[in-house]
Design a protein around this motif. Structure first.
Motif, PDB file in Angstrom:
ATOM      1  N   LYS A 241       0.873  -1.175   0.000  1.00 17.64           N
ATOM      2  CA  LYS A 241       0.000   0.000   0.000  1.00 17.64           C
ATOM      3  C   LYS A 241       0.912   1.227   0.000  1.00 17.64           C
ATOM      4  CE  LYS A 241      -3.131   2.647   2.926  1.00 17.64           C
ATOM      5  NZ  LYS A 241      -3.803   2.715   4.248  1.00 17.64           N
TER       6      LYS A 241
ATOM      7  N   GLY B  23       0.222  -4.208 -11.839  1.00 16.33           N
ATOM      8  CA  GLY B  23      -1.142  -3.819 -11.492  1.00 16.33           C
ATOM      9  C   GLY B  23      -1.220  -2.868 -10.320  1.00 16.33           C
TER      10      GLY B  23
ATOM     11  N   SER C 147      -4.507  -0.724  -7.793  1.00 18.92           N
ATOM     12  CA  SER C 147      -5.876  -0.305  -7.521  1.00 18.92           C
ATOM     13  C   SER C 147      -5.825   0.873  -6.563  1.00 18.92           C
ATOM     14  CB  SER C 147      -6.703  -1.454  -6.917  1.00 18.92           C
ATOM     15  OG  SER C 147      -6.120  -1.911  -5.705  1.00 18.92           O
ATOM     16  N   VAL C 148      -6.855   1.710  -6.600  1.00 15.57           N
ATOM     17  CA  VAL C 148      -6.842   2.935  -5.803  1.00 15.57           C
ATOM     18  C   VAL C 148      -7.950   2.913  -4.753  1.00 15.57           C
ATOM     19  CG1 VAL C 148      -5.857   4.288  -7.680  1.00 15.57           C
ATOM     20  CG2 VAL C 148      -8.337   4.131  -7.446  1.00 15.57           C
ATOM     21  N   LYS C 149      -7.699   3.616  -3.664  1.00 14.09           N
ATOM     22  CA  LYS C 149      -8.719   3.790  -2.639  1.00 14.09           C
ATOM     23  C   LYS C 149      -9.522   5.042  -2.975  1.00 14.09           C
ATOM     24  CE  LYS C 149      -9.346   4.332   2.363  1.00 14.09           C
ATOM     25  NZ  LYS C 149      -8.657   4.399   3.684  1.00 14.09           N
TER      26      LYS C 149
ATOM     27  N   VAL D 197      -6.502   4.669 -13.600  1.00 17.91           N
ATOM     28  CA  VAL D 197      -5.270   3.897 -13.686  1.00 17.91           C
ATOM     29  C   VAL D 197      -5.049   3.521 -15.145  1.00 17.91           C
ATOM     30  CG1 VAL D 197      -4.041   1.826 -12.924  1.00 17.91           C
ATOM     31  CG2 VAL D 197      -5.621   2.981 -11.350  1.00 17.91           C
TER      32      VAL D 197
ATOM     33  N   ILE E 145      -1.195   7.030 -12.871  1.00 16.16           N
ATOM     34  CA  ILE E 145      -2.448   7.122 -12.119  1.00 16.16           C
ATOM     35  C   ILE E 145      -2.758   8.609 -12.003  1.00 16.16           C
ATOM     36  CG2 ILE E 145      -3.679   6.662  -9.968  1.00 16.16           C
ATOM     37  CD1 ILE E 145      -1.935   4.285  -9.493  1.00 16.16           C
TER      38      ILE E 145
ATOM     39  N   VAL F 191      -2.754   3.772  -2.829  1.00 15.34           N
ATOM     40  CA  VAL F 191      -2.693   2.843  -3.955  1.00 15.34           C
ATOM     41  C   VAL F 191      -2.194   1.495  -3.463  1.00 15.34           C
ATOM     42  CG1 VAL F 191      -1.552   2.341  -6.156  1.00 15.34           C
ATOM     43  CG2 VAL F 191      -2.225   4.688  -5.614  1.00 15.34           C
ATOM     44  N   SER F 192      -2.807   0.425  -3.916  1.00 10.39           N
ATOM     45  CA  SER F 192      -2.306  -0.929  -3.677  1.00 10.39           C
ATOM     46  C   SER F 192      -1.676  -1.397  -4.986  1.00 10.39           C
ATOM     47  CB  SER F 192      -3.438  -1.871  -3.266  1.00 10.39           C
ATOM     48  OG  SER F 192      -2.951  -3.196  -3.116  1.00 10.39           O
TER      49      SER F 192
END
Length: 256
Positions: A46, A75, A77-79, A88, A111, A131-132
């Motif tokens: 994270k 890859g 993913s966003v919070k 993204v 991003i 971001v993860s």
């Protein structure tokens, strides 16, 4: 009375000089930074991008973070952040790269966070974007994220200066970066999905995760030194004032 005034002035000058010297050594301004509690080569992490608003008359309405194409991350993913839309972008690499014993041909390129109408990072405020991302590259110990910050006045600030080497002066607009621990030095464990279980928990921060703590410690230390300088100046004035009455008493006894 003249001696008392002189001593008071000396104390004030000492205090002001000490404060000026100490304030000049404190960080001049905040930077766009990347922070993580734990980042291990080949794992997931994270990453928090902290974006302060440094313009006193405008607000930040757009932030673009660029991911390295030399050390690609497949890859991310966003919070969700209220009032902001995130996009993204995944792009083909110019040439497939082997990382973590696998060929990587696509990776995160950018991003972008864009503020909704009426939303912005106001002067004197900051926003954090989580971001993860992963799997992280296994062939570098530093991952940089050049960023672009846009204000509603049209001003654009590029946080793209290279990370300085040890002993070098920090550039004006350094790229956000994180440090990656090697798997051999990682005390955590990996779960079956490939995500680092220690990263999700409250494990002790690595060097990469202590950037914010280090800034706080510097400010607290500087504040303590400022208070000390004030005490030193006032103490010097008090000592000089305390000597004046004693001298006057001695002269009076001689005249008798």
């Amino acid at each position: 009375m003249s001696t008392l005034r002189t001593s008071a002035r000396v104390g004030s000058v000492l205090a002001v000089a000490g404060i000026a010297a100490l304030l000049s050594a404190l960080p001049a301004s905040a930077h766009v930074t990347a922070n993580t509690a734990k980042a291990v080569q080949g794992g997931f992490a994270k990453i928090t991008f902290k974006v302060p608003n440094e313009d006193p008359t405008a607000g930040t309405t757009k932030v673009v973070v660029n991911f390295s194409q030399d050390y690609p991350v497949p890859g991310a993913s966003v919070k969700p952040v209220p009032g902001w839309k995130a996009q993204v972008e995944i792009a083909d690499l110019p040439k497939p790269i082997k990382e973590n014993k696998a060929d990587v041909s696509k990776a995160v390129k950018t991003i972008t966070w864009t503020a909704d109408p009426g939303t912005r990072i106001n002067p004197g405020e900051f926003q954090e974007f989580d971001v993860s991302a992963g799997p992280l590259p296994d062939d570098t110990d530093v991952l940089t994220f050049p960023a672009v910050q846009t204000y509603d006045s049209g001003k654009v600030v590029n946080w793209t200066d290279p990370t300085p080497k040890a002993g070098q002066q920090e550039p004006e607009h350094p790229s956000p970066s994180i440090k990656l621990a090697t798997k051999a030095n990682d005390p955590g464990t990996m779960d079956m999905s490939g995500h680092d279980s220690a990263a999700a928990g409250g494990s002790a921060p690595t060097a990469a995760g202590t950037a914010g703590t280090d800034d706080t410690a510097r400010w607290l230390g500087g504040a303590g030194l400022v208070v000390g300088a004030l005490g030193l100046g006032l103490g010097a004035g008090a000592v000089l004032r305390s000597r004046r009455p004693a001298a006057s008493g001695a002269e009076g006894s001689k005249s008798e």
